[in-house]
Write a protein that holds these residues in place. Structure first.
Motif, PDB file in Angstrom:
ATOM      1  N   VAL A 101     -14.685  -3.176  -8.681  1.00 37.66           N
ATOM      2  CA  VAL A 101     -13.559  -3.606  -7.853  1.00 37.66           C
ATOM      3  C   VAL A 101     -13.008  -2.412  -7.085  1.00 37.66           C
ATOM      4  O   VAL A 101     -12.743  -1.357  -7.664  1.00 37.66           O
ATOM      5  CB  VAL A 101     -12.437  -4.230  -8.707  1.00 37.66           C
ATOM      6  N   PHE A 102     -12.855  -2.584  -5.777  1.00 39.14           N
ATOM      7  CA  PHE A 102     -12.151  -1.626  -4.939  1.00 39.14           C
ATOM      8  C   PHE A 102     -10.816  -2.277  -4.597  1.00 39.14           C
ATOM      9  O   PHE A 102     -10.772  -3.297  -3.905  1.00 39.14           O
ATOM     10  CB  PHE A 102     -12.927  -1.322  -3.656  1.00 39.14           C
ATOM     11  N   GLY A 103      -9.720  -1.709  -5.081  1.00 45.27           N
ATOM     12  CA  GLY A 103      -8.436  -2.389  -4.981  1.00 45.27           C
ATOM     13  C   GLY A 103      -7.369  -1.608  -4.256  1.00 45.27           C
ATOM     14  O   GLY A 103      -7.248  -0.391  -4.400  1.00 45.27           O
ATOM     15  N   GLY A 104      -6.561  -2.323  -3.476  1.00 47.87           N
ATOM     16  CA  GLY A 104      -5.497  -1.704  -2.706  1.00 47.87           C
ATOM     17  C   GLY A 104      -4.231  -1.472  -3.516  1.00 47.87           C
ATOM     18  O   GLY A 104      -3.903  -2.235  -4.423  1.00 47.87           O
ATOM     19  N   VAL A 105      -3.528  -0.420  -3.156  1.00 47.48           N
ATOM     20  CA  VAL A 105      -2.195  -0.126  -3.677  1.00 47.48           C
ATOM     21  C   VAL A 105      -1.308   0.191  -2.478  1.00 47.48           C
ATOM     22  O   VAL A 105      -1.706   0.975  -1.608  1.00 47.48           O
ATOM     23  CB  VAL A 105      -2.221   1.072  -4.652  1.00 47.48           C
ATOM     24  N   ARG A 106      -0.131  -0.431  -2.428  1.00 42.09           N
ATOM     25  CA  ARG A 106       0.755  -0.280  -1.262  1.00 42.09           C
ATOM     26  C   ARG A 106      -0.044  -0.588   0.009  1.00 42.09           C
ATOM     27  O   ARG A 106       0.004   0.146   0.999  1.00 42.09           O
ATOM     28  CB  ARG A 106       1.352   1.117  -1.189  1.00 42.09           C
ATOM     29  N   PHE A 107      -0.752  -1.704   0.000  1.00 38.81           N
ATOM     30  CA  PHE A 107      -1.759  -2.045   1.011  1.00 38.81           C
ATOM     31  C   PHE A 107      -1.128  -2.826   2.165  1.00 38.81           C
ATOM     32  O   PHE A 107      -0.101  -3.480   2.017  1.00 38.81           O
ATOM     33  CB  PHE A 107      -2.859  -2.882   0.353  1.00 38.81           C
ATOM     34  N   LYS A 108      -1.777  -2.776   3.322  1.00 41.54           N
ATOM     35  CA  LYS A 108      -1.298  -3.475   4.518  1.00 41.54           C
ATOM     36  C   LYS A 108      -1.086  -4.965   4.253  1.00 41.54           C
ATOM     37  O   LYS A 108      -1.878  -5.612   3.574  1.00 41.54           O
ATOM     38  CB  LYS A 108      -2.282  -3.286   5.671  1.00 41.54           C
ATOM     39  N   TYR A 109       0.018  -5.479   4.804  1.00 42.58           N
ATOM     40  CA  TYR A 109       0.384  -6.900   4.754  1.00 42.58           C
ATOM     41  C   TYR A 109       0.733  -7.412   3.355  1.00 42.58           C
ATOM     42  O   TYR A 109       0.991  -8.603   3.190  1.00 42.58           O
ATOM     43  CB  TYR A 109      -0.729  -7.790   5.341  1.00 42.58           C
ATOM     44  N   GLN A 110       0.749  -6.545   2.366  1.00 43.58           N
ATOM     45  CA  GLN A 110       1.043  -6.985   1.006  1.00 43.58           C
ATOM     46  C   GLN A 110       2.516  -6.734   0.675  1.00 43.58           C
ATOM     47  O   GLN A 110       3.067  -5.694   1.036  1.00 43.58           O
ATOM     48  CB  GLN A 110       0.160  -6.241   0.000  1.00 43.58           C
ATOM     49  N   PRO A 111       3.175  -7.653  -0.020  1.00 44.42           N
ATOM     50  CA  PRO A 111       4.569  -7.428  -0.421  1.00 44.42           C
ATOM     51  C   PRO A 111       4.656  -6.291  -1.434  1.00 44.42           C
ATOM     52  O   PRO A 111       3.724  -6.058  -2.197  1.00 44.42           O
ATOM     53  CB  PRO A 111       4.977  -8.761  -1.049  1.00 44.42           C
ATOM     54  N   LEU A 112       5.776  -5.590  -1.416  1.00 41.89           N
ATOM     55  CA  LEU A 112       6.006  -4.533  -2.400  1.00 41.89           C
ATOM     56  C   LEU A 112       7.138  -4.979  -3.313  1.00 41.89           C
ATOM     57  O   LEU A 112       8.312  -4.900  -2.967  1.00 41.89           O
ATOM     58  CB  LEU A 112       6.363  -3.215  -1.707  1.00 41.89           C
ATOM     59  N   LEU A 113       6.765  -5.471  -4.495  1.00 43.88           N
ATOM     60  CA  LEU A 113       7.725  -5.988  -5.457  1.00 43.88           C
ATOM     61  C   LEU A 113       7.830  -5.102  -6.688  1.00 43.88           C
ATOM     62  O   LEU A 113       8.578  -5.409  -7.612  1.00 43.88           O
ATOM     63  CB  LEU A 113       7.327  -7.408  -5.879  1.00 43.88           C
ATOM     64  N   SER A 114       7.099  -4.002  -6.683  1.00 42.72           N
ATOM     65  CA  SER A 114       7.054  -3.129  -7.851  1.00 42.72           C
ATOM     66  C   SER A 114       8.412  -2.491  -8.131  1.00 42.72           C
ATOM     67  O   SER A 114       9.147  -2.109  -7.212  1.00 42.72           O
ATOM     68  CB  SER A 114       6.020  -2.026  -7.639  1.00 42.72           C
ATOM     69  N   ILE A 115       8.733  -2.367  -9.404  1.00 40.68           N
ATOM     70  CA  ILE A 115       9.933  -1.639  -9.825  1.00 40.68           C
ATOM     71  C   ILE A 115       9.551  -0.248 -10.331  1.00 40.68           C
ATOM     72  O   ILE A 115      10.392   0.501 -10.824  1.00 40.68           O
ATOM     73  CB  ILE A 115      10.696  -2.404 -10.927  1.00 40.68           C
ATOM     74  N   GLU A 154      -1.949   2.002   5.889  1.00 40.35           N
ATOM     75  CA  GLU A 154      -0.534   1.927   6.258  1.00 40.35           C
ATOM     76  C   GLU A 154      -0.121   0.455   6.229  1.00 40.35           C
ATOM     77  O   GLU A 154      -0.441  -0.243   5.288  1.00 40.35           O
ATOM     78  CB  GLU A 154      -0.300   2.592   7.613  1.00 40.35           C
ATOM     79  N   THR A 155       0.515  -0.049   7.265  1.00 43.77           N
ATOM     80  CA  THR A 155       1.113  -1.381   7.183  1.00 43.77           C
ATOM     81  C   THR A 155       0.320  -2.484   7.865  1.00 43.77           C
ATOM     82  O   THR A 155       0.577  -3.658   7.605  1.00 43.77           O
ATOM     83  CB  THR A 155       2.531  -1.370   7.793  1.00 43.77           C
ATOM     84  N   LYS A 156      -0.653  -2.129   8.737  1.00 46.45           N
ATOM     85  CA  LYS A 156      -1.362  -3.190   9.447  1.00 46.45           C
ATOM     86  C   LYS A 156      -2.772  -2.755   9.819  1.00 46.45           C
ATOM     87  O   LYS A 156      -3.120  -1.561   9.764  1.00 46.45           O
ATOM     88  CB  LYS A 156      -0.589  -3.608  10.703  1.00 46.45           C
ATOM     89  N   THR A 157      -3.588  -3.718  10.213  1.00 48.27           N
ATOM     90  CA  THR A 157      -4.965  -3.478  10.620  1.00 48.27           C
ATOM     91  C   THR A 157      -5.010  -2.542  11.815  1.00 48.27           C
ATOM     92  O   THR A 157      -4.263  -2.709  12.778  1.00 48.27           O
ATOM     93  CB  THR A 157      -5.644  -4.813  10.983  1.00 48.27           C
TER      94      THR A 157
END
Length: 247
Positions: A130-144, A165-168
């Motif tokens: 698995v190659f997985g995003g963290v703080r990835f574009k278009y994804q909500p940030l709900l982490s505490i 960053e935030t977008k494609t």
């Protein structure tokens, strides 16, 4: 589970996106085959089949083609919005890895346990990287949690972490890449958006690979047509970068 460096033959691998664009299923399939041929001819290290424009059926058709024809390079799958289908497709069609846009921090803290169980169980069931995003574009940030805490969580869940960053098409800042790598150290980091000829050397000086889609298109936009010339110029630059690694 395959390690990142067991999937790729070269250091600093470049992964090309197959977006499955087209007005009809036939057009999408024919475009996919042309684009895949360009990637192979120009020396890209791997491809990702993604339903960015296409459908599940288009993905299956493309993956079946790769499986039946014995792809000369590794291939992965990203089934947008339906991560479990990515695992199912990877297993059915022999993909080497799954890309998931976010593997931590996009759900409420109470749901992180469920997310981890999902990833652990599907990886165990299908034995796919698995190659997985963290703080990835278009994804909500709900982490505490802090970025460092989320990155360390992600390292338990995936074989490589993807940063954007935030977008494609938006350039991923060197600052963000460094911030990630300072935590990850030797753990694989992939820049997954905004890679260009101008920034690829500085980015790959830190990161371990890149996923490129828009910049390979004739108009440098996601909806453009894949340009062999644009792929070639990046891969020529990457060859230079790799040569310096052995100096």
């Amino acid at each position: 589970m395959k390690r990142f460096d067991e999937i790729f033959c070269n250091k600093k691998p470049i992964i090309g996106m197959l977006h499955l664009k087209g007005l009809t299923r036939e057009e999408r399939f024919e475009r996919f085959k042309r684009e895949f041929a360009i990637y192979c001819e120009e020396g890209v290290d791997a491809v990702i089949v993604e339903d960015y424009f296409g459908t599940l059926t288009d993905m299956k058709q493309a993956l079946q083609y790769l499986k039946e024809n014995g792809s000369p390079i590794p291939y992965g799958v990203n089934c947008l919005n339906f991560d479990m289908l990515g695992f199912e497709l990877a297993n059915e069609y022999g993909a080497d890895f799954v890309q998931i846009d976010s593997v931590v921090g996009h759900v409420k803290d109470r749901d992180e346990e469920s997310l981890e169980y999902f990833l652990e169980s599907y990886k165990a069931k299908y034995d796919v990287a698995v190659f997985g995003g963290v703080r990835f574009k278009y994804q909500p940030l709900l982490s505490i949690h802090t970025l460092e805490e989320d990155l360390r969580t992600a390292m338990r869940r995936v074989e490589a972490i993807c940063v954007t960053e935030t977008k494609t098409g938006e350039e991923t800042s060197i600052e963000k890449i460094k911030q990630f790598k300072d935590v990850l150290e030797d753990f694989p980091l992939i820049v997954a958006a905004g890679v260009t000829l101008d920034n690829i050397e500085s980015q790959l000086a830190i990161a371990d690979g890149a996923i490129i889609g828009s910049y390979f298109k004739d108009n440098r936009q996601d909806y453009g047509d894949l340009s062999a010339e644009h792929v070639r110029e990046i891969m020529n630059k990457v060859k230079e970068i790799r040569g310096k690694l052995h100096d």
